[in-house]
Design an enzyme around this catalytic site. Structure first.
Site, PDB file in Angstrom:
ATOM      1  N   GLU A 180       9.607  -6.078   2.720  1.00 52.10           N
ATOM      2  CA  GLU A 180       9.421  -6.091   1.266  1.00 52.10           C
ATOM      3  C   GLU A 180      10.727  -5.777   0.534  1.00 52.10           C
ATOM      4  O   GLU A 180      10.847  -6.022  -0.663  1.00 52.10           O
ATOM      5  CB  GLU A 180       8.375  -5.037   0.850  1.00 52.10           C
ATOM      6  CG  GLU A 180       6.985  -5.291   1.411  1.00 52.10           C
ATOM      7  CD  GLU A 180       6.075  -4.049   1.332  1.00 52.10           C
ATOM      8  OE1 GLU A 180       4.853  -4.218   1.414  1.00 52.10           O
ATOM      9  OE2 GLU A 180       6.585  -2.915   1.202  1.00 52.10           O
ATOM     10  N   THR A 200       3.528  -4.397  -1.492  1.00 55.58           N
ATOM     11  CA  THR A 200       2.427  -5.348  -1.486  1.00 55.58           C
ATOM     12  C   THR A 200       1.119  -4.588  -1.599  1.00 55.58           C
ATOM     13  O   THR A 200       1.070  -3.376  -1.414  1.00 55.58           O
ATOM     14  CB  THR A 200       2.437  -6.193  -0.201  1.00 55.58           C
ATOM     15  OG1 THR A 200       2.405  -5.315   0.920  1.00 55.58           O
ATOM     16  CG2 THR A 200       3.673  -7.061  -0.132  1.00 55.58           C
ATOM     17  N   LYS A 223      -5.197  -2.369  -4.318  1.00 55.50           N
ATOM     18  CA  LYS A 223      -5.410  -1.446  -3.192  1.00 55.50           C
ATOM     19  C   LYS A 223      -4.208  -1.423  -2.253  1.00 55.50           C
ATOM     20  O   LYS A 223      -3.820  -2.448  -1.700  1.00 55.50           O
ATOM     21  CB  LYS A 223      -6.659  -1.897  -2.424  1.00 55.50           C
ATOM     22  CG  LYS A 223      -6.912  -1.104  -1.153  1.00 55.50           C
ATOM     23  CD  LYS A 223      -8.150  -1.601  -0.428  1.00 55.50           C
ATOM     24  CE  LYS A 223      -8.355  -0.850   0.874  1.00 55.50           C
ATOM     25  NZ  LYS A 223      -7.498  -1.347   1.966  1.00 55.50           N
ATOM     26  N   ASP A 262      -3.190 -10.131  -0.195  1.00 50.22           N
ATOM     27  CA  ASP A 262      -4.514 -10.463   0.343  1.00 50.22           C
ATOM     28  C   ASP A 262      -5.580 -10.112  -0.676  1.00 50.22           C
ATOM     29  O   ASP A 262      -5.379  -9.242  -1.512  1.00 50.22           O
ATOM     30  CB  ASP A 262      -4.748  -9.676   1.647  1.00 50.22           C
ATOM     31  CG  ASP A 262      -4.547  -8.183   1.457  1.00 50.22           C
ATOM     32  OD1 ASP A 262      -5.543  -7.490   1.218  1.00 50.22           O
ATOM     33  OD2 ASP A 262      -3.390  -7.708   1.525  1.00 50.22           O
TER      34      ASP A 262
HETATM   35  N1  SAH Z   1      -0.015  -5.339   9.828  1.00 46.23           N
HETATM   36  C1  SAH Z   1       1.029  -5.268   8.886  1.00 46.23           C
HETATM   37  C2  SAH Z   1       1.050  -3.904   8.285  1.00 46.23           C
HETATM   38  C3  SAH Z   1       0.695  -3.934   6.864  1.00 46.23           C
HETATM   39  S1  SAH Z   1      -0.126  -2.509   6.345  1.00 46.23           S
HETATM   40  C4  SAH Z   1       2.331  -5.624   9.534  1.00 46.23           C
HETATM   41  O1  SAH Z   1       2.420  -5.600  10.745  1.00 46.23           O
HETATM   42  O2  SAH Z   1       3.302  -5.973   8.847  1.00 46.23           O
HETATM   43  C5  SAH Z   1      -0.189  -2.679   4.686  1.00 46.23           C
HETATM   44  C6  SAH Z   1       1.055  -2.360   3.879  1.00 46.23           C
HETATM   45  O3  SAH Z   1       1.021  -3.233   2.783  1.00 46.23           O
HETATM   46  C7  SAH Z   1       1.042  -0.960   3.274  1.00 46.23           C
HETATM   47  O4  SAH Z   1       2.348  -0.512   3.005  1.00 46.23           O
HETATM   48  C8  SAH Z   1       0.230  -1.159   1.972  1.00 46.23           C
HETATM   49  O5  SAH Z   1       0.749  -0.405   0.875  1.00 46.23           O
HETATM   50  C9  SAH Z   1       0.303  -2.650   1.677  1.00 46.23           C
HETATM   51  N2  SAH Z   1      -0.984  -3.386   1.623  1.00 46.23           N
HETATM   52  C10 SAH Z   1      -1.064  -4.720   1.442  1.00 46.23           C
HETATM   53  N3  SAH Z   1      -2.359  -5.123   1.387  1.00 46.23           N
HETATM   54  C11 SAH Z   1      -3.130  -4.020   1.529  1.00 46.23           C
HETATM   55  C12 SAH Z   1      -4.549  -3.799   1.566  1.00 46.23           C
HETATM   56  N4  SAH Z   1      -5.430  -4.787   1.430  1.00 46.23           N
HETATM   57  N5  SAH Z   1      -4.994  -2.545   1.766  1.00 46.23           N
HETATM   58  C13 SAH Z   1      -4.116  -1.530   1.915  1.00 46.23           C
HETATM   59  N6  SAH Z   1      -2.775  -1.689   1.880  1.00 46.23           N
HETATM   60  C14 SAH Z   1      -2.260  -2.910   1.683  1.00 46.23           C
END
Ligand code: SAH
Length: 239
Positions: A13, A90, A174, A200
């Protein structure tokens, strides 16, 4: 000189804004051998400090979530001082509330926790938190950004109990860091701004984790564009 601190959870990001603003790396800003990453530069007469939590030394992934966010915010505000802190990143949005992938939201009114359920009088409200966000409606209007209540927890999925809590205060963006950083800002009396790009739709047809990974690049590009505009706006307006 105004000092704008920008805090971002994931390296993916942050790379866009580092390149666009030519922010130089500051090694070991918070001590040798620690994961924290810092870049610095200047935009239109304002000093920019960009901080990220870096990689977890055991798990090899970005240190997302609230506890690295709070520790890092404290280090950044204490070490550098801040006129304002922007937490950029994000987030998940709700199609039912008009969100689309790539929309960028500015935090409005306050930021709350949606997974700190403590059914004891006094602690129930403490759990929700509800920390103030700077009123950025003028900036949002001028830059054409949406505004919404940002809501924070430590899970990517969304259990019913969290959804019920979000519904109580109208949470619609969220994510996993903002309330932790806003809590630190409130203690230090520093204005807090959340800037969140939708990766998402939590009520969409695709699984959150699939949508997140598929849309991370697009959402990060949109975030970079709007973050650069927001920084220039803040610098111009002496915030
Ligand atoms: N699996 C991903 C990890 C993303 S976790 C990877 O391997 O890259 C989510 C990160 O994005 C967190 O920093 C959070 O702040 C943000 N985020 C984006 N969409 C989210 C959602 N639906 N719920 C919670 N956090 C979300």
């Amino acid at each position: 000189m105004n000092r704008i601190v920008i805090q971002i959870a994931m390296e993916a990001e942050a790379t866009g804004v580092i390149d666009r603003l030519g922010l130089r790396e500051v090694a070991d800003a918070f001590g040798e051998g620690l994961p924290w990453r810092v870049n610095q530069g200047e935009v239109d007469g304002a000093e920019i400090v960009l901080v990220r939590p870096g990689l977890d030394e055991h798990f090899g992934v970005d240190q997302i979530g609230t506890q690295p966010a709070a520790v890092l915010a404290e280090l950044a505000v204490r070490t550098f001082g801040a006129s304002v802190v922007i937490n950029a990143g994000t987030a998940g949005g709700f199609a039912a509330k008009g969100a689309a992938v790539g929309d960028v939201y500015v935090s409005s009114s306050r930021v709350c926790f949606h997974d700190r359920r403590i059914a004891i009088p006094g602690y129930d409200a403490y759990g929700v938190g509800s920390y103030p966000c700077a009123d950025m409606s003028e900036m949002a209007h001028e830059l054409g950004l949406k505004q919404g209540i940002v809501t924070t927890g430590n899970a990517l999925d969304l259990p019913e109990a969290d959804l019920a809590m979000m519904a109580e205060y109208g949470g619609e963006v969220k994510e996993m860091e903002a309330a932790a950083i806003a809590w630190v800002c409130a203690m230090h009396n520093v204005p807090f701004i959340g800037l969140k790009s939708i990766t998402d739709l939590v009520d969409g047809e695709h699984a959150t984790e699939d949508a997140f990974l598929a849309n991370l690049n697009l959402a990060s590009e949109r975030l970079t564009e709007e973050l650069v505009d927001a920084i220039q706006w803040l610098a111009r307006n002496g915030v």
